[in-house]
Write a protein that holds these residues in place. Structure first.
Motif, short mmCIF file in Angstrom:
data_model
loop_
_atom_site.label_atom_id
_atom_site.label_comp_id
_atom_site.label_asym_id
_atom_site.label_seq_id
_atom_site.Cartn_x
_atom_site.Cartn_y
_atom_site.Cartn_z
N ALA A 18 -1.54 73.59 63.05
CA ALA A 18 -0.27 72.86 63.06
C ALA A 18 0.67 73.35 61.98
N VAL A 19 0.15 73.67 60.79
CA VAL A 19 1.02 74.04 59.67
C VAL A 19 1.67 75.41 59.85
N ALA A 21 3.73 75.97 62.05
CA ALA A 21 5.03 75.68 62.65
C ALA A 21 6.15 76.08 61.69
N GLN A 28 7.82 72.81 54.88
CA GLN A 28 6.57 72.23 55.37
C GLN A 28 6.52 70.71 55.13
N ALA A 66 5.29 71.20 64.62
CA ALA A 66 3.91 71.08 64.18
C ALA A 66 3.09 70.27 65.18
#
Length: 325
Positions: A18-19, A21, A28, A66
């Motif tokens: 997910a991170v 993204a 972030q 994300a």
């Protein structure tokens, strides 16, 4: 009562995906946690950009992106999720809750898009002049539509010039704000880091004759008089409206488009300046003649090799487990 629940063993690898993204200035702005066997995606209040994103529009777009990565990671791991957007109106930081569905194999499309995640990054370098094929253009339009968004490809030099002028005008407005410029400088990295934009990934310094605006992350210059791009493929991604839910939907559509770009062997970078300035966003909407609200301008083409910007470790964005069953 859930018949099945997510576990910490499932959360960690999903968050690692997910991170990846995109986010404005690679800030972030997300956090993740388990709650009653579901996965929650939350805004991180410590990562808001006060000058560049005072309405938190960009932070919510990033959380939507994300969320799409998280969905892919869970699906490829064999446990897809049902998504509840903003499930608690009294908890505005809670962007989404993911509840496990019955196990199943990932679809071929999910597998392809998931495989593209580690290869996707914002390419701020000049693209080659090769045109993007019609089949690839159709895939990008369908990718946005599949997530409830829309993608308008800006065709023709006159139309591209009009969008470019709106973007440049918005960029000039933002450039006049010292706090805005200072915030970009704070998120520019000149050494090892886990967030922000490395100067080496920032692209060349903007020149007065450039068609599209460029963020001042980079610190190297092109040969005098050399054009950045004369005929880029420009696309505008939008949603039905501009509510928090619309922005989360647009973030998911944006990430699906960007991963489709990567899967097709193309490159992309994003121009948010005409979205950040309200008057410019309205001008863009009127120029397109579209119903709904523009949420991002994307530049697409065949790029030079590059590398993704850094990300924080999943352990740094996962909160304490509230309940694990």
């Amino acid at each position: 009562m859930l018949t099945t629940t997510f576990s910490m063993a499932q959360l960690y690898p999903a968050v690692a995906t997910a991170v990846r993204a995109p986010s404005l200035h690679n800030s972030q702005p997300w956090r993740f946690r388990l709650a009653d066997g579901a996965i929650e995606l939350r805004l991180d209040p410590d990562r808001m950009l006060d000058a560049c994103d005072p309405t938190m529009w960009a932070a919510r777009i990033s959380c939507g992106a994300a969320l799409f990565n998280l969905r892919l990671a869970l699906a490829v791991a064999g446990t897809p999720a049902r998504v509840q957007l903003r499930p608690e109106p009294t908890d505005p930081a809670l962007m989404a809750r993911l509840v496990p569905l019955a196990p199943r194999a990932a679809t071929p499309t999910e597998s392809r898009l998931h495989a593209a995640i580690p290869r996707r990054y914002s390419n701020r370098l000049p693209f080659r002049p090769d045109p993007v094929p019609a089949a690839a253009r159709h895939r990008l339009i369908e990718a946005a539509r599949a997530e409830g968004g829309w993608l308008e490809l800006v065709i023709g030099s006159t139309a591209v010039g009009a969008v470019a002028e709106i973007a440049m005008s918005a960029n000039r407005v933002l450039d006049r704000d010292p706090a805005y410029q200072a915030e970009i400088a704070r998120w520019t990295r000149h050494g090892p880091a886990s967030d922000g934009v490395p100067a080496a990934a920032g692209g060349p310094v903007a020149e007065p004759h450039d068609l599209l605006p460029q963020r001042p992350f980079g610190d190297w210059h092109r040969a005098p008089g050399r054009d950045f791009e004369t005929e880029p493929l420009v696309a505008v991604l939008g949603a039905a409206g501009n509510t928090v839910g619309d922005q989360l939907t647009a973030g998911q559509a944006l990430q699906r488009v960007l991963l489709t770009v990567t899967d097709a062997g193309l490159a992309a970078s994003m121009l948010s300046q005409p979205i950040e300035v309200p008057q410019a966003r309205e001008q863009l909407r009127l120029a397109l003649g579209r119903f709904g609200s523009p949420q991002m301008v994307i530049r697409i083409g065949y790029g030079q090799p590059g590398q993704p910007t850094p990300r924080r470790d999943p352990a740094d964005v996962i909160d304490t487990v509230l309940e694990e069953t």
